[in-house]
Design an enzyme around this catalytic site. Structure first.
Site, PDB file in Angstrom:
ATOM      1  CG  ASP A   1       3.647  -0.423   3.803  1.00  0.00           C
ATOM      2  OD1 ASP A   1       4.032  -0.677   2.653  1.00  0.00           O
ATOM      3  OD2 ASP A   1       2.850  -1.163   4.432  1.00  0.00           O
TER       4      ASP A   1
ATOM      5  CG  ASP B   1      -0.574  -1.112   2.903  1.00  0.00           C
ATOM      6  OD1 ASP B   1      -0.055  -0.986   1.776  1.00  0.00           O
ATOM      7  OD2 ASP B   1      -0.072  -1.800   3.812  1.00  0.00           O
ATOM      8  CD  GLU B   2       3.676   1.136  -0.728  1.00  0.00           C
ATOM      9  OE1 GLU B   2       4.816   1.314  -1.124  1.00  0.00           O
ATOM     10  OE2 GLU B   2       2.922   0.259  -1.194  1.00  0.00           O
TER      11      GLU B   2
HETATM   12  P1  TTP Z   1       1.738  -4.862   1.980  1.00  0.00           P
HETATM   13  O1  TTP Z   1       1.910  -3.521   2.563  1.00  0.00           O
HETATM   14  O2  TTP Z   1       2.774  -5.401   1.064  1.00  0.00           O
HETATM   15  O3  TTP Z   1       1.620  -5.914   3.140  1.00  0.00           O
HETATM   16  P2  TTP Z   1       0.935  -5.787   4.546  1.00  0.00           P
HETATM   17  O4  TTP Z   1       0.436  -4.422   4.823  1.00  0.00           O
HETATM   18  O5  TTP Z   1      -0.082  -6.860   4.691  1.00  0.00           O
HETATM   19  O6  TTP Z   1       2.118  -6.153   5.525  1.00  0.00           O
HETATM   20  P3  TTP Z   1       3.367  -5.259   5.914  1.00  0.00           P
HETATM   21  O7  TTP Z   1       3.243  -5.087   7.402  1.00  0.00           O
HETATM   22  O8  TTP Z   1       4.542  -6.091   5.535  1.00  0.00           O
HETATM   23  O9  TTP Z   1       3.269  -3.988   5.167  1.00  0.00           O
HETATM   24  O10 TTP Z   1       0.365  -4.940   1.227  1.00  0.00           O
HETATM   25  C1  TTP Z   1      -0.790  -4.256   1.657  1.00  0.00           C
HETATM   26  C2  TTP Z   1      -2.022  -5.114   1.460  1.00  0.00           C
HETATM   27  O11 TTP Z   1      -2.118  -5.490   0.103  1.00  0.00           O
HETATM   28  C3  TTP Z   1      -1.998  -6.390   2.249  1.00  0.00           C
HETATM   29  O12 TTP Z   1      -2.515  -6.239   3.561  1.00  0.00           O
HETATM   30  C4  TTP Z   1      -2.810  -7.312   1.406  1.00  0.00           C
HETATM   31  C5  TTP Z   1      -2.632  -6.821  -0.002  1.00  0.00           C
HETATM   32  N1  TTP Z   1      -1.707  -7.703  -0.750  1.00  0.00           N
HETATM   33  C6  TTP Z   1      -2.252  -8.718  -1.547  1.00  0.00           C
HETATM   34  O13 TTP Z   1      -3.476  -8.854  -1.654  1.00  0.00           O
HETATM   35  N2  TTP Z   1      -1.391  -9.559  -2.195  1.00  0.00           N
HETATM   36  C7  TTP Z   1      -0.043  -9.461  -2.096  1.00  0.00           C
HETATM   37  O14 TTP Z   1       0.702 -10.252  -2.692  1.00  0.00           O
HETATM   38  C8  TTP Z   1       0.505  -8.412  -1.277  1.00  0.00           C
HETATM   39  C9  TTP Z   1       1.991  -8.269  -1.125  1.00  0.00           C
HETATM   40  C10 TTP Z   1      -0.364  -7.579  -0.617  1.00  0.00           C
HETATM   41 MG    MG Z   2       1.654  -2.744   4.458  1.00  0.00          MG
END
Ligand code: TTP
Ligand code: MG
Length: 427
Positions: A22, A135-136
């Site tokens: 992730d 992103d996962e």
């Molecule tokens: P996430 O992987 O949940 O968050 P992240 O990568 O920004 O942070 P982390 O380091 O905690 O993993 O989500 C991936 C992307 O998806 C994030 O960069 C933006 C988008 N996203 C939204 O647009 N709305 C949301 O509510 C969430 C949770 C994520």
């Molecule tokens: Mg993320």
């Protein structure tokens, strides 16, 4: 480790190695790629922060911005209260520029292109990959990495994140575990730039202190109900009476109880076109009861055939896996003259392959269909066969592992009469 001296919780050969990858504050990391001045600064990516706009939400916040209480899905108005924009702070004497941040609008196309670069690296490293969001992804790297090599999983994951960082310029957090749910929780455990490895046998212990809501399949509503029952943590859930959970939550109660105990055998299923489809199931205790073994194989065969049908997949090879105690993994497979979609045949062949293990105790059984082709490719493959056009079942029956005449006829009938018996082979 010597098999005879195997310690409780030590890896077994059929323990899968699953990575959950992730990316860290992904949209923000992407913005920093093209605007390096944003590195190290509080950065919010979202919609609706420009003057005159009132509605919008935070997509993500950099870890520096999170320290101000800004988080994903927050209304942008709230984010701006917690972390004003630099540009506004510079003009407003009541605001402190040093306690302000940068805001950038969402540019999905750009983030998709960065994600594609990352996913290309993941696909290079693993045959079985399931992308679950931009992103996962989950990777099944069992073929590459072995739990019995103590440093192997960590070294693999470290190499992966370093490559992503060096090649793409963004950081990822990785969890490595024998199951999807544990790997996902592990990747989140030490963000950003985290690398958490949970070996087989340590999953339950790893999960125990976590909030019950962190268990896969438990949302806020179920978590609240669980708390009413005094179940606050994954450990409480693991120790709870499964009958009580079943009464209250049905099948889902049973499933989450298993997840909390680290018992999660859901496979990493690639989207698109998988190479094979399989189902496995373990007995609570190894059994030598032939009827139970056959029943289990029947159930698995039905499940696999159903999955193949849902995916419009035809299969040319049907196989089984029999794990004898303590961890003796055996696979057998039988190939057909051509691709079929025939649930009865899956069951029949699987049972026939199982017959070789009569008298053996099994702790786990599996059924697999492979050599897949898909409905859209069907025409091409039918045309490419050298069909003999007959339905005789008794010709060409000398190769090792060949099916009985009746089965061959059946395999052919189930798909097309053009199938060539000459292609018949065993694996
Ligand atoms: P996430 O992987 O949940 O968050 P992240 O990568 O920004 O942070 P982390 O380091 O905690 O993993 O989500 C991936 C992307 O998806 C994030 O960069 C933006 C988008 N996203 C939204 O647009 N709305 C949301 O509510 C969430 C949770 C994520
Ligand atoms: Mg993320």
């Amino acid at each position: 480790m010597a098999r005879a001296a195997r310690l409780p919780g030590a890896p077994e050969p059929d323990d899968r190695v699953i990575c959950h990858v992730d990316m860290d504050c992904f949209y923000a990391a992407c913005e920093r790629l093209r605007e390096p001045a944003l590195r190290g600064a509080p950065l919010v990516v979202g919609m609706g922060f420009e003057p005159g706009e009132t509605i919008g939400a935070v997509a993500t916040a950099s870890y520096e911005a999170r320290e101000y209480g800004v988080e994903s899905a927050q209304p942008i108005s709230e984010a701006l209260e917690r972390l004003p924009r630099k540009i506004d702070a510079a003009e407003d004497p009541t605001l402190d520029v040093d306690e302000a941040g940068f805001y950038r609008p969402v540019d999905m196309e750009f983030y998709q292109s960065v994600a594609a670069d990352v996913k290309a690296i993941l696909r290079e490293r693993a045959d079985t990959i399931r992308e679950v969001s931009v992103d996962e992804a989950y990777l099944d790297v069992t073929e590459t990495v072995d739990w019995t090599d103590e440093d192997g999983p960590r070294a693999f994951a470290r190499d992966l994140t370093e490559t992503i960082d060096e090649t793409v310029g963004v950081t990822a957090s990785v969890g490595v575990a024998p199951s999807k749910s544990a790997a996902k929780i592990a990747s989140d455990h030490d963000k950003p730039d985290g690398l958490v490895v949970v070996p087989p046998g340590e999953v339950r212990e790893f999960l125990a202190p976590l909030d019950v809501e962190d268990v896969h399949g438990i949302g806020p509503v179920t978590a609240a109900e669980m708390r009413e029952l005094g179940i606050e943590t994954a450990g409480d859930l693991a120790a709870a009476d499964p009958d009580v959970l079943e009464d209250r939550f049905g099948d889902r109660g049973v499933a989450v109880h298993r997840y909390a105990r680290g018992d999660d055998d859901r496979p990493v299923e690639p989207v698109g076109k998988p190479k094979s489809l399989s189902r496995e199931s373990a007995f609570a205790e190894a059994t030598g009861d032939e009827a139970r073994k056959r029943d289990r194989v029947r159930g698995l065969a039905t499940a696999v055939a159903e999955r193949a049908a849902r995916k419009d997949a035809l299969y040319r090879t049907i196989g089984i896996k029999v794990v004898k105690p303590p961890y003796d993994v055996n696979t057998r497979a039988q190939s057909l003259p051509g691709p079929v979609e025939d649930p009865d045949l899956v069951e029949e062949i699987a049972l026939e392959l199982l017959a070789e293990f009569e008298g053996d105790r099994a702790r786990k059984l599996g059924v697999r269909v492979s050599n897949l082709s898909f409905a859209d490719a069907q025409q091409a493959s039918l045309e490419s066969w050298d069909g003999d056009g007959t339905e005789t079942a008794d010709d060409g029956s000398t190769t090792e592992g060949e099916r009985s005449g009746a089965d061959r006829g059946r395999a052919r009938r189930s798909r097309d009469r053009q199938l060539s018996l000459g292609e018949f082979e065993s694996e």
